[in-house]
Scaffold this motif. Structure first.
Motif, PDB file in Angstrom:
ATOM      1  N   VAL A 212       0.836  -1.205   0.000  1.00 34.89           N
ATOM      2  CA  VAL A 212       0.000   0.000   0.000  1.00 34.89           C
ATOM      3  C   VAL A 212       0.879   1.266   0.000  1.00 34.89           C
ATOM      4  O   VAL A 212       0.494   2.287  -0.569  1.00 34.89           O
ATOM      5  CB  VAL A 212      -1.044  -0.025   1.144  1.00 34.89           C
ATOM      6  CG1 VAL A 212      -0.442   0.307   2.486  1.00 34.89           C
ATOM      7  CG2 VAL A 212      -2.188   0.929   0.843  1.00 34.89           C
ATOM      8  N   ALA A 342      -7.524 -10.598   6.673  1.00 30.62           N
ATOM      9  CA  ALA A 342      -8.498 -11.480   6.010  1.00 30.62           C
ATOM     10  C   ALA A 342      -7.793 -12.755   5.539  1.00 30.62           C
ATOM     11  O   ALA A 342      -8.307 -13.867   5.719  1.00 30.62           O
ATOM     12  CB  ALA A 342      -9.146 -10.760   4.831  1.00 30.62           C
ATOM     13  N   ASP A 412     -18.502  -0.751  12.553  1.00 32.65           N
ATOM     14  CA  ASP A 412     -18.262   0.581  12.002  1.00 32.65           C
ATOM     15  C   ASP A 412     -19.329   1.510  12.578  1.00 32.65           C
ATOM     16  O   ASP A 412     -20.231   1.045  13.291  1.00 32.65           O
ATOM     17  CB  ASP A 412     -18.319   0.524  10.471  1.00 32.65           C
ATOM     18  CG  ASP A 412     -17.378   1.535   9.839  1.00 32.65           C
ATOM     19  OD1 ASP A 412     -17.093   2.557  10.483  1.00 32.65           O
ATOM     20  OD2 ASP A 412     -16.926   1.311   8.700  1.00 32.65           O
ATOM     21  N   ALA A 490      -8.266  -5.339  -3.540  1.00 29.20           N
ATOM     22  CA  ALA A 490      -8.081  -6.231  -2.384  1.00 29.20           C
ATOM     23  C   ALA A 490      -8.338  -7.685  -2.778  1.00 29.20           C
ATOM     24  O   ALA A 490      -7.586  -8.590  -2.395  1.00 29.20           O
ATOM     25  CB  ALA A 490      -9.005  -5.813  -1.246  1.00 29.20           C
TER      26      ALA A 490
HETATM   27  C1  HEM Z   1     -10.013  -7.289   2.555  1.00 28.09           C
HETATM   28  C2  HEM Z   1      -9.640  -6.059   2.355  1.00 28.09           C
HETATM   29  C3  HEM Z   1     -10.444  -4.829   2.666  1.00 28.09           C
HETATM   30  C4  HEM Z   1     -11.589  -4.697   3.407  1.00 28.09           C
HETATM   31  C5  HEM Z   1     -12.353  -5.789   4.139  1.00 28.09           C
HETATM   32  C6  HEM Z   1     -11.952  -3.296   3.393  1.00 28.09           C
HETATM   33  C7  HEM Z   1     -13.048  -2.754   4.045  1.00 28.09           C
HETATM   34  C8  HEM Z   1     -13.384  -1.424   4.036  1.00 28.09           C
HETATM   35  C9  HEM Z   1     -14.444  -0.837   4.802  1.00 28.09           C
HETATM   36  C10 HEM Z   1     -15.365  -1.599   5.759  1.00 28.09           C
HETATM   37  C11 HEM Z   1     -14.465   0.478   4.537  1.00 28.09           C
HETATM   38  C12 HEM Z   1     -15.396   1.535   5.151  1.00 28.09           C
HETATM   39  C13 HEM Z   1     -14.696   2.175   6.302  1.00 28.09           C
HETATM   40  C14 HEM Z   1     -15.425   3.369   6.829  1.00 28.09           C
HETATM   41  O1  HEM Z   1     -15.952   4.158   6.074  1.00 28.09           O
HETATM   42  O2  HEM Z   1     -15.464   3.514   8.057  1.00 28.09           O
HETATM   43  C15 HEM Z   1     -13.414   0.741   3.584  1.00 28.09           C
HETATM   44  C16 HEM Z   1     -13.139   1.979   3.069  1.00 28.09           C
HETATM   45  C17 HEM Z   1     -12.076   2.232   2.270  1.00 28.09           C
HETATM   46  N1  HEM Z   1     -11.167   1.322   1.779  1.00 28.09           N
HETATM   47 FE1  HEM Z   1     -11.167  -0.640   2.094  1.00 28.09          FE
HETATM   48  N2  HEM Z   1     -11.034  -2.612   2.656  1.00 28.09           N
HETATM   49  C18 HEM Z   1     -10.093  -3.504   2.193  1.00 28.09           C
HETATM   50  C19 HEM Z   1      -8.973  -3.222   1.438  1.00 28.09           C
HETATM   51  C20 HEM Z   1      -8.660  -1.981   0.959  1.00 28.09           C
HETATM   52  C21 HEM Z   1      -7.481  -1.672   0.199  1.00 28.09           C
HETATM   53  C22 HEM Z   1      -6.407  -2.699  -0.184  1.00 28.09           C
HETATM   54  C23 HEM Z   1      -7.509  -0.346  -0.070  1.00 28.09           C
HETATM   55  C24 HEM Z   1      -6.546   0.527  -0.817  1.00 28.09           C
HETATM   56  C25 HEM Z   1      -5.481   0.189  -1.393  1.00 28.09           C
HETATM   57  C26 HEM Z   1      -8.729   0.179   0.515  1.00 28.09           C
HETATM   58  C27 HEM Z   1      -9.130   1.492   0.440  1.00 28.09           C
HETATM   59  C28 HEM Z   1     -10.244   2.013   1.057  1.00 28.09           C
HETATM   60  C29 HEM Z   1     -10.571   3.422   1.051  1.00 28.09           C
HETATM   61  C30 HEM Z   1      -9.808   4.533   0.376  1.00 28.09           C
HETATM   62  C31 HEM Z   1     -11.722   3.558   1.814  1.00 28.09           C
HETATM   63  C32 HEM Z   1     -12.479   4.848   2.135  1.00 28.09           C
HETATM   64  C33 HEM Z   1     -13.636   5.008   1.184  1.00 28.09           C
HETATM   65  C34 HEM Z   1     -14.469   6.221   1.492  1.00 28.09           C
HETATM   66  O3  HEM Z   1     -14.603   6.599   2.650  1.00 28.09           O
HETATM   67  O4  HEM Z   1     -14.991   6.775   0.538  1.00 28.09           O
HETATM   68  N3  HEM Z   1      -9.401  -0.837   1.126  1.00 28.09           N
HETATM   69  N4  HEM Z   1     -12.770  -0.441   3.288  1.00 28.09           N
END
Ligand code: HEM
Length: 542
Positions: A212, A342, A412, A490
């Motif tokens: 990342v 995960a 969350d 992911a």
């Molecule tokens: C198994 C892997 C992943 C899971 C289970 C996951 C899960 C989540 C969850 C639950 C959120 C919402 C969080 C919130 O708003 O409080 C989120 C947001 C986000 N995730 Fe992931 N994530 C994963 C991998 C990744 C990866 C690898 C990246 C980037 C390289 C990423 C980038 C983001 C970003 C930028 C947000 C914010 C989106 C927004 O607020 O508009 N995630 N993710």
């Protein structure tokens, strides 16, 4: 007069006969007995009342401390299971009443209808909110994870275009390929040669942290290297997130006072954030220099920092260094540990479900078998191609099933802007905090059926093809406008890593290794995942 009348009473008490002394004694002690009786009666009444509340509210409600005693008892064991139990008895939603003097009151829900209302239908009425922003501002600034309204929208739009561009996809696949083949497999091989037990979760955390950082900053910190060194930036980042988490369990007034006088975990937080900032400042300074002069790398760079450096804000000005820092730090936080935890739960589940492992291997063999049909030269080293990884649908089902049971983000939250009512009838007052219990949702019979607690990748397949579920039922990646931006990446990352490991090794979890979730914003395994690898025989493949 009062003194003499008291003295008279006392002397008549001393000189009186035993029977009159008894009567006087009874009169003397009566008020104390009555107070005791009244006190006991109140205790019994309050206890019965508190326990009767359990039926209506899910938990006993005590004067002054509300439901806190049950929460404290729940924290002693697996808190996520405790929440699941309460939600099951309350049909998916309950109102937690905290102590009078705290701001712990909140609505906890796992009802998919409420999730859709919260994350999509009334999205604008449920932002992350001021409480969350204040608590994490020192570390996350105004980055995407912490922002609402236009600040969030602007970053989301730009990052979303970037995440879907071909250049960015190349960066993610190439950086991952490099990390897996030049680093991960060497470390794993080393463990076999030394016949060592090691912590697979730690190795995977290092892999995704490096990955990342390459995506956000365009820099590889080198956490996943032989000898598994301590990298100061990674350590500072970890310390800063852990100390920030402590603010959520400390009354606001107390941590703010600790911060202003530089005490306890606040002191540590300040110094960790300083180290994170120094690293970010150095990367930003160097990149600016690189971009202002000719360099062959300049054209090829497609990391988020370089992309945002080339953009302007609504006033036509370049983004400030602080804002660029916030963007990168937020992406690192979002993509740092989620895929690795995960994968850790996935490997642990496979150890207990060998039939699933066999099906994954069979699928991999079938897919690479297509290379033979095309009469391709056998590769010296098996490197899975992006189009092959995409075809691994059973593997995708097995990973989704692991995320259903062990979501990387187990709970969350949101905050209510204007009074509202959930589809299940729960009344929501302005300012109320809402917790959505993602872990509980994955385990409820009402959502997944009688076999909800079984690990069954087949539930994700229709006619052998992977079928995704509604984001309001399977909420591991959030849903609505704030759906995880890194979801596709992911899945690609997890599939590529899992297939590359499983094709070469059997992963055996050490016998009696304790496995339980850690209480944190991300669902780490509390004691890591101690494993030993066994090299696969050719006969096991195809
Ligand atoms: C198994 C892997 C992943 C899971 C289970 C996951 C899960 C989540 C969850 C639950 C959120 C919402 C969080 C919130 O708003 O409080 C989120 C947001 C986000 N995730 Fe992931 N994530 C994963 C991998 C990744 C990866 C690898 C990246 C980037 C390289 C990423 C980038 C983001 C970003 C930028 C947000 C914010 C989106 C927004 O607020 O508009 N995630 N993710």
């Amino acid at each position: 007069n009062l003194v003499s009348s008291n003295n008279n009473n006392m002397s008549s008490f001393l000189s009186s006969s035993p029977s009159s002394r008894e009567v006087a004694g009874k009169r003397f002690f009566l008020p104390e007995i009555q107070i005791l009786e009244i006190f006991l009666a109140v205790v019994v009444f309050v206890t019965i009342h508190a326990i009767r509340q359990r039926k209506r509210q899910g938990l006993p409600v005590w004067p002054f401390v509300g439901m806190l005693p049950s929460l404290v008892a729940g924290l002693q064991d697996n808190m996520y299971e405790w929440i699941t139990g309460v939600l099951c008895t309350q049909n998916g939603t309950f109102v937690f009443k905290g102590p009078w003097f705290t701001n712990l009151n909140c609505v906890v829900t796992s009802d998919p209808r409420n999730l859709e209302h919260l994350l999509k239908t009334k999205f604008l009425n449920f932002p992350k909110g001021g409480y969350f922003r204040d608590t994490v501002r020192d570390l996350l600034g105004n980055g995407i994870f912490n922002a609402d309204d236009e600040t969030w929208q602007r970053q989301r739009k730009t990052a979303s275009i970037e995440f879907h561009s071909a250049k960015f996809r190349n960066l993610t696949t190439e950086s991952l390929l490099e990390l897996v083949h030049a680093r991960l497999l060497l470390v794993l091989n080393d463990s076999i040669e030394k016949s060592e037990v090691f912590d697979l979760q730690d190795v995977l955390l290092r892999l995704t942290f490096d990955n990342v950082c390459m995506i956000a900053f365009g820099v590889d910190p080198g956490c996943l290297s032989p000898g598994l060194p301590v990298i100061p930036f990674a350590k500072a980042f970890e310390d800063a997130t852990e100390a920030t988490l402590l603010r959520f369990v400390t009354p606001t007034l107390i941590w703010k006072t600790m911060r202003s006088v530089g005490l306890g975990f606040e002191k540590q937080l300040k110094s960790s954030i300083k180290r994170v900032d120094e690293f970010a400042d150095e990367v930003i300074r160097t990149r600016k220099k690189e971009l202002s002069t000719y360099s062959p790398e300049k054209k090829q760079r497609s990391d988020l920092l370089t992309v945002f450096m080339g953009l302007k804000d609504e006033e036509g000005k370049l983004f400030s260094d602080k804002f660029l820092r916030d963007i990168c730090v937020n992406f690192i936080l979002a993509g740092r540990d989620t895929s690795s935890v995960a994968l850790s739960w996935f490997f642990w589940l496979l150890d207990q479900n060998p039939a699933v492992e066999e099906r994954i291997l069979a699928e991999i063999c079938r897919i690479i078998g297509e290379r033979d049909k095309l009469k391709e030269e056998p590769a010296k080293e098996m490197i899975f191609r992006p189009e092959e990884v995409k075809k691994m649908e059973y593997l995708q089902a097995a990973l989704s099933e692991a995320l259903r049971l062990y979501p990387s983000v187990p709970v969350d939250h949101k905050e209510v802007v204007e009074d509202d009512v959930f589809p299940d009838g729960t009344v929501l007052k302005k300012g109320t905090k809402i917790i959505y219990a993602i872990y509980a949702m994955g385990r409820m019979e009402a959502i997944w059926g009688k076999d909800s607690r079984e690990y069954k990748p087949e539930r994700w397949l229709r006619d052998g093809r992977f079928m995704s579920e509604s984001a309001y039922k399977f909420t591991a990646f959030n849903g609505g406008p704030r759906l995880c931006l890194g979801k596709d990446f992911a899945y690609y990352q997890m599939k590529f890593v899992a297939a590359s490991i499983l094709y070469r090794y059997r992963v055996k979890v050490v016998e009696n290794h304790p496995v339980e979730p850690k209480l944190a914003l991300t669902m780490y395994m509390k004691h890591g995942l101690k494993v030993k690898l066994v090299r696969r025989q050719d006969s096991e493949l195809c």
